[in-house]
Design a protein around this motif. Sequence first.
Motif, PDB file in Angstrom:
ATOM      1  N   SER A 226       0.852  -1.187   0.000  1.00 25.09           N
ATOM      2  CA  SER A 226       0.000   0.000   0.000  1.00 25.09           C
ATOM      3  C   SER A 226       0.889   1.239   0.000  1.00 25.09           C
ATOM      4  O   SER A 226       1.855   1.326   0.763  1.00 25.09           O
ATOM      5  N   LEU A 227       0.580   2.185  -0.879  1.00 25.48           N
ATOM      6  CA  LEU A 227       1.357   3.414  -1.011  1.00 25.48           C
ATOM      7  C   LEU A 227       0.527   4.586  -0.503  1.00 25.48           C
ATOM      8  O   LEU A 227      -0.620   4.749  -0.891  1.00 25.48           O
ATOM      9  N   GLN A 228       1.122   5.423   0.352  1.00 27.53           N
ATOM     10  CA  GLN A 228       0.382   6.560   0.881  1.00 27.53           C
ATOM     11  C   GLN A 228       0.457   7.752  -0.059  1.00 27.53           C
ATOM     12  O   GLN A 228       1.463   7.971  -0.734  1.00 27.53           O
ATOM     13  N   ILE A 229      -0.608   8.499  -0.108  1.00 27.03           N
ATOM     14  CA  ILE A 229      -0.679   9.686  -0.950  1.00 27.03           C
ATOM     15  C   ILE A 229      -0.020  10.877  -0.254  1.00 27.03           C
ATOM     16  O   ILE A 229       0.701  11.654  -0.880  1.00 27.03           O
ATOM     17  N   ASP A 230      -0.259  11.031   1.040  1.00 29.54           N
ATOM     18  CA  ASP A 230       0.374  12.098   1.815  1.00 29.54           C
ATOM     19  C   ASP A 230       1.836  11.722   2.048  1.00 29.54           C
ATOM     20  O   ASP A 230       2.135  10.783   2.788  1.00 29.54           O
ATOM     21  N   GLN A 231       2.762  12.438   1.409  1.00 27.93           N
ATOM     22  CA  GLN A 231       4.174  12.094   1.491  1.00 27.93           C
ATOM     23  C   GLN A 231       4.915  12.817   2.620  1.00 27.93           C
ATOM     24  O   GLN A 231       6.137  12.781   2.699  1.00 27.93           O
ATOM     25  N   THR A 232       4.176  13.457   3.507  1.00 24.21           N
ATOM     26  CA  THR A 232       4.798  14.150   4.630  1.00 24.21           C
ATOM     27  C   THR A 232       5.594  13.183   5.511  1.00 24.21           C
ATOM     28  O   THR A 232       5.091  12.132   5.915  1.00 24.21           O
ATOM     29  N   ASP A 233       6.848  13.541   5.802  1.00 23.94           N
ATOM     30  CA  ASP A 233       7.670  12.777   6.733  1.00 23.94           C
ATOM     31  C   ASP A 233       7.417  13.343   8.131  1.00 23.94           C
ATOM     32  O   ASP A 233       8.090  14.261   8.581  1.00 23.94           O
ATOM     33  N   PHE A 234       6.422  12.803   8.821  1.00 28.60           N
ATOM     34  CA  PHE A 234       6.009  13.359  10.109  1.00 28.60           C
ATOM     35  C   PHE A 234       7.089  13.224  11.177  1.00 28.60           C
ATOM     36  O   PHE A 234       7.219  14.089  12.048  1.00 28.60           O
ATOM     37  N   LYS A 235       7.887  12.174  11.099  1.00 27.55           N
ATOM     38  CA  LYS A 235       8.949  11.960  12.075  1.00 27.55           C
ATOM     39  C   LYS A 235       9.985  13.079  11.992  1.00 27.55           C
ATOM     40  O   LYS A 235      10.395  13.660  13.004  1.00 27.55           O
ATOM     41  N   THR A 236      10.405  13.410  10.773  1.00 30.21           N
ATOM     42  CA  THR A 236      11.388  14.483  10.579  1.00 30.21           C
ATOM     43  C   THR A 236      10.758  15.844  10.832  1.00 30.21           C
ATOM     44  O   THR A 236      11.411  16.761  11.311  1.00 30.21           O
ATOM     45  N   LEU A 237       9.489  15.974  10.492  1.00 33.02           N
ATOM     46  CA  LEU A 237       8.791  17.245  10.632  1.00 33.02           C
ATOM     47  C   LEU A 237       8.905  17.802  12.061  1.00 33.02           C
ATOM     48  O   LEU A 237       9.086  18.998  12.271  1.00 33.02           O
ATOM     49  N   LYS A 238       8.824  16.893  13.015  1.00 35.33           N
ATOM     50  CA  LYS A 238       8.891  17.305  14.416  1.00 35.33           C
ATOM     51  C   LYS A 238      10.288  17.779  14.830  1.00 35.33           C
ATOM     52  O   LYS A 238      10.446  18.481  15.821  1.00 35.33           O
ATOM     53  N   LYS A 239      11.302  17.375  14.049  1.00 35.84           N
ATOM     54  CA  LYS A 239      12.684  17.712  14.400  1.00 35.84           C
ATOM     55  C   LYS A 239      13.178  19.008  13.756  1.00 35.84           C
ATOM     56  O   LYS A 239      14.202  19.541  14.148  1.00 35.84           O
ATOM     57  N   ILE A 240      12.462  19.483  12.783  1.00 30.95           N
ATOM     58  CA  ILE A 240      12.917  20.667  12.036  1.00 30.95           C
ATOM     59  C   ILE A 240      12.748  21.933  12.868  1.00 30.95           C
ATOM     60  O   ILE A 240      11.660  22.247  13.331  1.00 30.95           O
TER      61      ILE A 240
END
Length: 242
Positions: A226-240
């Motif tokens: 299964s491939l997700q449409i939302d490509q947001t990297d949520f794990k990295t997002l929190k570190k930026i």
Amino acid sequence: MYRVLISNDDGVNGPGLRPLIKEMSKIAKVYVVVPKSQMSGTGHAITLSKYKKAAKVAEDFYAVAGGTPADCVKYGLLAFGKDNIDLVISGINTCPNMGQDVIYSGTVGAAREGAMKGIASIAVSAAEMHSKEYKRSAIATRQIAEKILKNKKKYKAVCLNINIPKNYKGIKVVPLGLNDYNENIAVIADKKGNFSYKLTGRFFSGGKNKGSDIDMVEKGYISVTSLQIDQTDFKTLKKIKL
């Protein structure tokens, strides 16, 4: 009766297209919108600010000159009045689309477009390079499609990437692996000193891919990812922190 839209990236003469149409016609009303010619490697590209001519090949079957696979799905869903489509199928591709290939693949791009429109969608590829036989792959696709169609609400807007090896043993639902290619650039020059460039290379290794789509296909199983449409990297997002 179920309504299925079929597209591909191998064009109107793609060898996996008609076996797929034949099988899917056993369980659904089939509509076909495909590129007129080969459009492999176009990913999810779409055409903007240009008209594309669509030629009628047969009843509910159109070939779009210069159209990308994603274009064809858009046209099929929006321009040809094919509302209430229950499933989008892209394929059957003539070679595998595993690992990071899904980023480049026009086959996957077409299926992803369907999912973005809220429709269950699958990208189907034969797991051998330049496959010659598609009947069994088409049968497997129809069997998988039947299960999805019977559970439409569960699979709404889902995009599945499927690779079918010859003489498959069964089905494995697995994550993507990571291919390794020995890529290079070939360069030639004409008499005027103008240079032309071409990407060269070949598949080198599947690397360490235990339990991945690459691993399961090598072991003779159909891989489903299964491939997700939302490509947001949520794990990295929190570190930026900028």
